[in-house]
Structures are given as C-alpha cells and as structure tokens.
Design a protein around this motif. Structure first.
Motif, PDB file in Angstrom:
ATOM      1  N   PHE A   1      21.152  32.203  -4.920  1.00 40.29           N
ATOM      2  CA  PHE A   1      20.908  33.470  -4.234  1.00 40.29           C
ATOM      3  C   PHE A   1      22.232  34.142  -3.857  1.00 40.29           C
ATOM      4  O   PHE A   1      22.423  35.336  -4.104  1.00 40.29           O
ATOM      5  CB  PHE A   1      20.049  33.264  -2.983  1.00 40.29           C
ATOM      6  CG  PHE A   1      19.838  34.531  -2.210  1.00 40.29           C
ATOM      7  CD1 PHE A   1      18.872  35.444  -2.609  1.00 40.29           C
ATOM      8  CD2 PHE A   1      20.608  34.825  -1.095  1.00 40.29           C
ATOM      9  CE1 PHE A   1      18.681  36.623  -1.914  1.00 40.29           C
ATOM     10  CE2 PHE A   1      20.423  36.001  -0.395  1.00 40.29           C
ATOM     11  CZ  PHE A   1      19.455  36.904  -0.800  1.00 40.29           C
TER      12      PHE A   1
ATOM     13  N   SER B   1      15.284  38.992  -0.497  1.00 40.93           N
ATOM     14  CA  SER B   1      16.379  38.990   0.489  1.00 40.93           C
ATOM     15  C   SER B   1      15.944  38.758   1.932  1.00 40.93           C
ATOM     16  O   SER B   1      16.597  37.989   2.642  1.00 40.93           O
ATOM     17  CB  SER B   1      17.182  40.289   0.409  1.00 40.93           C
ATOM     18  OG  SER B   1      17.961  40.306  -0.746  1.00 40.93           O
TER      19      SER B   1
ATOM     20  N   TRP C   1      15.120  34.780   2.163  1.00 43.29           N
ATOM     21  CA  TRP C   1      15.767  33.816   1.272  1.00 43.29           C
ATOM     22  C   TRP C   1      15.968  32.462   1.940  1.00 43.29           C
ATOM     23  O   TRP C   1      15.857  31.434   1.274  1.00 43.29           O
ATOM     24  CB  TRP C   1      17.083  34.358   0.704  1.00 43.29           C
ATOM     25  CG  TRP C   1      18.219  34.395   1.675  1.00 43.29           C
ATOM     26  CD1 TRP C   1      18.553  35.412   2.509  1.00 43.29           C
ATOM     27  CD2 TRP C   1      19.172  33.356   1.903  1.00 43.29           C
ATOM     28  NE1 TRP C   1      19.655  35.072   3.249  1.00 43.29           N
ATOM     29  CE2 TRP C   1      20.059  33.813   2.897  1.00 43.29           C
ATOM     30  CE3 TRP C   1      19.362  32.080   1.374  1.00 43.29           C
ATOM     31  CZ2 TRP C   1      21.105  33.043   3.371  1.00 43.29           C
ATOM     32  CZ3 TRP C   1      20.406  31.315   1.842  1.00 43.29           C
ATOM     33  CH2 TRP C   1      21.272  31.799   2.831  1.00 43.29           C
TER      34      TRP C   1
ATOM     35  N   SER D   1      23.731  37.543  -5.412  1.00 43.18           N
ATOM     36  CA  SER D   1      23.628  38.637  -4.441  1.00 43.18           C
ATOM     37  C   SER D   1      24.638  39.752  -4.738  1.00 43.18           C
ATOM     38  O   SER D   1      24.496  40.863  -4.235  1.00 43.18           O
ATOM     39  CB  SER D   1      23.815  38.124  -3.012  1.00 43.18           C
ATOM     40  OG  SER D   1      25.126  37.653  -2.819  1.00 43.18           O
TER      41      SER D   1
ATOM     42  N   LEU E   1      16.174  39.954  -6.209  1.00 44.27           N
ATOM     43  CA  LEU E   1      16.949  39.682  -4.993  1.00 44.27           C
ATOM     44  C   LEU E   1      16.613  40.671  -3.879  1.00 44.27           C
ATOM     45  O   LEU E   1      16.607  40.307  -2.708  1.00 44.27           O
ATOM     46  CB  LEU E   1      18.440  39.699  -5.296  1.00 44.27           C
ATOM     47  CG  LEU E   1      18.898  38.582  -6.225  1.00 44.27           C
ATOM     48  CD1 LEU E   1      20.349  38.758  -6.598  1.00 44.27           C
ATOM     49  CD2 LEU E   1      18.668  37.232  -5.602  1.00 44.27           C
ATOM     50  N   HIS E   2      16.330  41.913  -4.252  1.00 39.43           N
ATOM     51  CA  HIS E   2      15.935  42.902  -3.239  1.00 39.43           C
ATOM     52  C   HIS E   2      14.601  42.519  -2.603  1.00 39.43           C
ATOM     53  O   HIS E   2      14.380  42.752  -1.414  1.00 39.43           O
ATOM     54  CB  HIS E   2      15.837  44.303  -3.861  1.00 39.43           C
ATOM     55  CG  HIS E   2      17.131  44.804  -4.420  1.00 39.43           C
ATOM     56  ND1 HIS E   2      18.240  45.051  -3.641  1.00 39.43           N
ATOM     57  CD2 HIS E   2      17.494  45.080  -5.686  1.00 39.43           C
ATOM     58  CE1 HIS E   2      19.228  45.466  -4.399  1.00 39.43           C
ATOM     59  NE2 HIS E   2      18.804  45.496  -5.653  1.00 39.43           N
TER      60      HIS E   2
END
Length: 164
Positions: free
Chosen positions: A98, A113, A116, A102, A109-110
């Motif tokens: 992650f 996030s 996480w 990032s 990832l958005h």
C-alpha cells in the motif's frame, strides 16, 4: 500433541511465492468484476504485487523465526511465535504494498485509503489462517511418514527375530 518442526526449502518458497502471485491475481479479478471503478490493469498489478510482497515477507520472517528464534525458545511458545510472524507477514506485506503504490494514481488505492490499516490487520489474520492450514497439512504428512517408518521398523525387527 507432538510438535513437528517444519523445514521449508528455498525451492518451496519459490513455489509459495508463485502460488501467492496467482492467488493475488485471482482475488484482483474478483475486485475487477465487482466494481466498474476497479476495471483497470492497476487493480491487477496492485493485488498481484501485494500477494508477492506477502510471500516475500513470509519467506523472510518465517525463515528468521525458524532459524534464530524458535531454537532458543521453549517449544510450548512455538505456536504463539509462529502466529505472530505469520500475522506480521500479511500485515507488513499489505502495508508495504500500500505504501509503495501510494505514490501512484491507482484507483484501487483511492478506494481503500480510508481503511488500509484495517485491511492490513485483516490480511494479517488471513495470512495466519492460510499458514495454519499449510502447517496442518505438512505436519500430517510428516506424521504419516513417521508412522510408516515405525511400521517398517517393527516389521524388520519381527523378521529379524524370526530368522534368529
């Protein structure tokens, strides 16, 4: 319960890493089909890379545990230590992945996030459970081989006694 020491060869770790990569790839396909936002190659790259990082962390941590920690600790603590190292493999593998990705603009990832850290903990527990399953299968194999050897030794002793 008898403790069974498991030796994992470097060749086995290669297989584990390859299987982990395929596992991550197929998990990513599930994400890919679940959400239109995740239907891009970055989802597959992230998930597959995460699985590989988890396998690499497992290789490192389990090897350190087996070679340097477990031999110095009472056997009654082996399962607890193995749990911690298996959990850390998943937790650190996902967290590392992650944090590494990032810096990219991957849509997955958005989406993940905000949670996480929770996902890292969950992946840690899942890694432990997969490790526990593998341990049970391997220890059953070793126990079965041990029983076969004992039976063979008993038969040889009986045959030896008959000949004498």
């Amino acid at each position: 319960m008898q403790t069974v020491e498991l030796k994992i060869a470097p060749k086995d770790w290669i297989y584990i890493t390859i299987i982990g990569a395929f596992f991550g790839f197929f998990i990513s396909l599930c994400f890919y089909f679940i959400s239109y936002d995740l239907q891009n190659v970055s989802t597959i790259i992230f998930s597959t890379a995460t699985a590989v990082f988890i396998s690499l962390f497992a290789f490192f941590l389990i090897t350190v545990s087996n070679k340097f920690i477990l031999p110095k600790v009472n056997q009654k603590f082996w399962y607890l230590i193995s749990f911690v190292f298996s959990f850390l493999s998943g937790f650190l593998g996902f967290s590392f992945s992650f944090l590494l990705f990032s810096f990219t603009d991957f849509k997955i990832l958005h989406i993940i996030s905000p949670f996480w850290i929770y996902i890292s903990v969950t992946i840690g527990f899942l890694t432990f459970l997969v490790g526990l399953i593998l341990h049970q299968f391997i220890s059953m194999k070793y126990k079965n081989e041990s029983i076969k050897n004992q039976i063979l030794e008993t038969k040889l002793k009986a045959l030896e006694n008959e000949l004498n």
